[in-house]
Design an enzyme around this catalytic site. Structure first.
Site, mmCIF file in Angstrom:
data_model
loop_
_atom_site.group_PDB
_atom_site.id
_atom_site.type_symbol
_atom_site.label_atom_id
_atom_site.label_comp_id
_atom_site.label_asym_id
_atom_site.label_seq_id
_atom_site.Cartn_x
_atom_site.Cartn_y
_atom_site.Cartn_z
ATOM 1 N N GLU A 179 0.819 -1.208 0.000
ATOM 2 C CA GLU A 179 0.000 0.000 0.000
ATOM 3 C C GLU A 179 0.859 1.267 0.000
ATOM 4 O O GLU A 179 0.528 2.249 -0.672
ATOM 5 C CB GLU A 179 -0.930 0.012 1.222
ATOM 6 C CG GLU A 179 -1.932 -1.130 1.245
ATOM 7 C CD GLU A 179 -1.439 -2.356 1.987
ATOM 8 O OE1 GLU A 179 -2.265 -3.046 2.607
ATOM 9 O OE2 GLU A 179 -0.212 -2.627 1.954
ATOM 10 N N SER A 181 20.207 -42.100 -9.903
ATOM 11 C CA SER A 181 18.957 -41.393 -10.205
ATOM 12 C C SER A 181 19.157 -40.117 -11.014
ATOM 13 O O SER A 181 18.167 -39.448 -11.342
ATOM 14 C CB SER A 181 18.236 -41.042 -8.898
ATOM 15 O OG SER A 181 19.020 -40.162 -8.113
ATOM 16 N N TRP A 228 19.969 -38.341 -14.426
ATOM 17 C CA TRP A 228 18.727 -37.655 -14.101
ATOM 18 C C TRP A 228 17.578 -38.394 -14.743
ATOM 19 O O TRP A 228 17.693 -38.814 -15.891
ATOM 20 C CB TRP A 228 18.766 -36.214 -14.600
ATOM 21 C CG TRP A 228 19.821 -35.384 -13.973
ATOM 22 C CD1 TRP A 228 21.034 -35.059 -14.487
ATOM 23 C CD2 TRP A 228 19.759 -34.739 -12.700
ATOM 24 N NE1 TRP A 228 21.746 -34.259 -13.635
ATOM 25 C CE2 TRP A 228 20.976 -34.051 -12.515
ATOM 26 C CE3 TRP A 228 18.806 -34.679 -11.682
ATOM 27 C CZ2 TRP A 228 21.267 -33.313 -11.365
ATOM 28 C CZ3 TRP A 228 19.082 -33.944 -10.549
ATOM 29 C CH2 TRP A 228 20.301 -33.275 -10.404
ATOM 30 N N GLY A 284 13.542 -39.301 -0.290
ATOM 31 C CA GLY A 284 13.328 -40.612 -0.875
ATOM 32 C C GLY A 284 11.996 -41.229 -0.496
ATOM 33 O O GLY A 284 11.142 -40.604 0.147
#
Length: 354
Positions: free
Chosen positions: A64, A180, A182, A289
């Site tokens: 404001e 993992s 990617w 995980g």
């Protein structure tokens, strides 16, 4: 249609239009205002926007104030559109309701009330006592979407929890060996940066730290603001078995960070309450995980499940996305599809628990 109904409909259409502009302003602070809510404001005189502003950072003036500065003398007799009820108390900055009154604002349109006990309707009451017309409830849902964590924390003393999982088509998150990187593509990983930037805290597990040695930081260049302007999310490691050494000589990035917080209790509910009460973390991202994901889901602590699904198959020996073993269909966890979009060559699914 009567003239009065036509005039009212026209006014409501105008209110919706300018509130959308105020929400657009609020979005500019969605990554930087934490732990404060992202708030936007526009000032309108005779159907023309004459001022706009947003809250950029805790300790700086509220939306404001910036909008009133932008409007200058044109604020006199104008309408202010604000995405959250103007504050009525003096904190690190003066009360915004008082600033609107002193500027000569005639009407204030508010998307939604502020559930913060220090505000909670007092801002509206202050405006109305000054004979300012107030309308509450314009595009409330759209405005609240920017501050789900703040609003939930003020109402329940619990954070808004997002669980993020990257998975294959067959619901696998890593090879049996743990490999993992990617599964999903660069575009999906960049999108995760936005989730991190919105979060007051990121929770992971000790196994994820040991397997992946993640940094869990905000480093994106596509947020619209420099990554350095984003308050660093607090990193929480669940380490019940005390598998990690936390000192400068540790083997893992997160353990070398003195700000990293270790939680060694089984009670995840207590952790979430602590993040709100002691650390003002109102939006929490879980990046972990299958075991941690399963714990949060089975204890019904997840507000939003975000799945990045890659168009690949990892096979039955690969690791499952969630460690959760219901004995019957009656124990299954069901979700409502909230949204989906393609990101790069991956699919992003946003689901809400039923």
């Amino acid at each position: 249609m009567s003239h009065s109904n036509y005039s009212q409909n026209a006014q409501h259409a105008q209110d919706n239009y300018f509130m959308m502009l105020a929400i657009g302003q609020a979005e500019r602070g969605q990554y930087t205002a934490r732990p404060n809510p992202a708030v936007g404001c526009v000032i309108v005189q005779a159907g023309v926007m004459v001022g706009q502003g947003f809250h950029p950072q805790a300790g700086q003036p509220h939306a404001e104030v910036f909008a009133l500065r932008d409007a200058g003398t044109q604020a006199v007799g104008a309408t202010a559109y604000v995405t959250l009820e103007p504050c009525s108390h003096t904190g690190r900055t003066p009360p915004c309701a008082k600033a609107l009154i002193e500027a000569g604002i005639k009407r204030v349109v508010i998307a939604g009330l502020d559930p913060n006990p220090q505000v909670a309707g007092r801002g509206v009451a202050l405006l109305e006592r000054a004979n300012i017309e107030v309308r509450v409830g314009v595009l409330t849902e759209q405005a609240e979407a920017l501050n789900r964590g703040f609003l939930k924390a003020m109402r329940t003393q619990m954070p808004y929890v997002r669980l993020k999982i990257a998975t294959s088509l067959d619901g696998r998150t890593a090879m049996a060996s743990g490999e993992s990187k990617w599964i999903t593509g660069a575009a999906a990983r960049e999108d995760v940066q936005k989730l991190r930037a919105r979060s007051g805290a990121i929770i992971t597990g000790s196994q994820t730290v040991i397997a992946d040695n993640p940094q869990l930081n905000v480093r994106s260049k596509s947020l619209g603001v420099a990554a350095e302007q984003v308050p660093a999310p607090m990193v929480v490691i669940l380490d019940r078995r005390e598998r990690l050494a936390y000192d400068a000589q540790a083997d893992y990035h997160l353990c070398r960070q003195p700000e990293t917080y270790y939680w060694r209790d089984d009670n995840l509910l207590e952790l979430l309450k602590t993040l709100v009460s002691e650390y003002h973390c109102y939006e929490v991202l879980v990046e972990a995980g299958a075991s941690v994901a399963g714990s949060f889901l089975s204890q019904q602590l997840v507000d939003e499940l975000i799945v990045y699904q890659a168009p690949c198959l990892l096979g039955s020996d690969a690791r499952a996305m969630v460690d959760f073993n219901p004995l019957s269909l009656a124990e299954q966890l069901r979700f409502d599809y909230q949204a989906h979009e393609r990101i790069g060559n991956d699919l992003k699914l946003i689901l809400l628990p039923l």
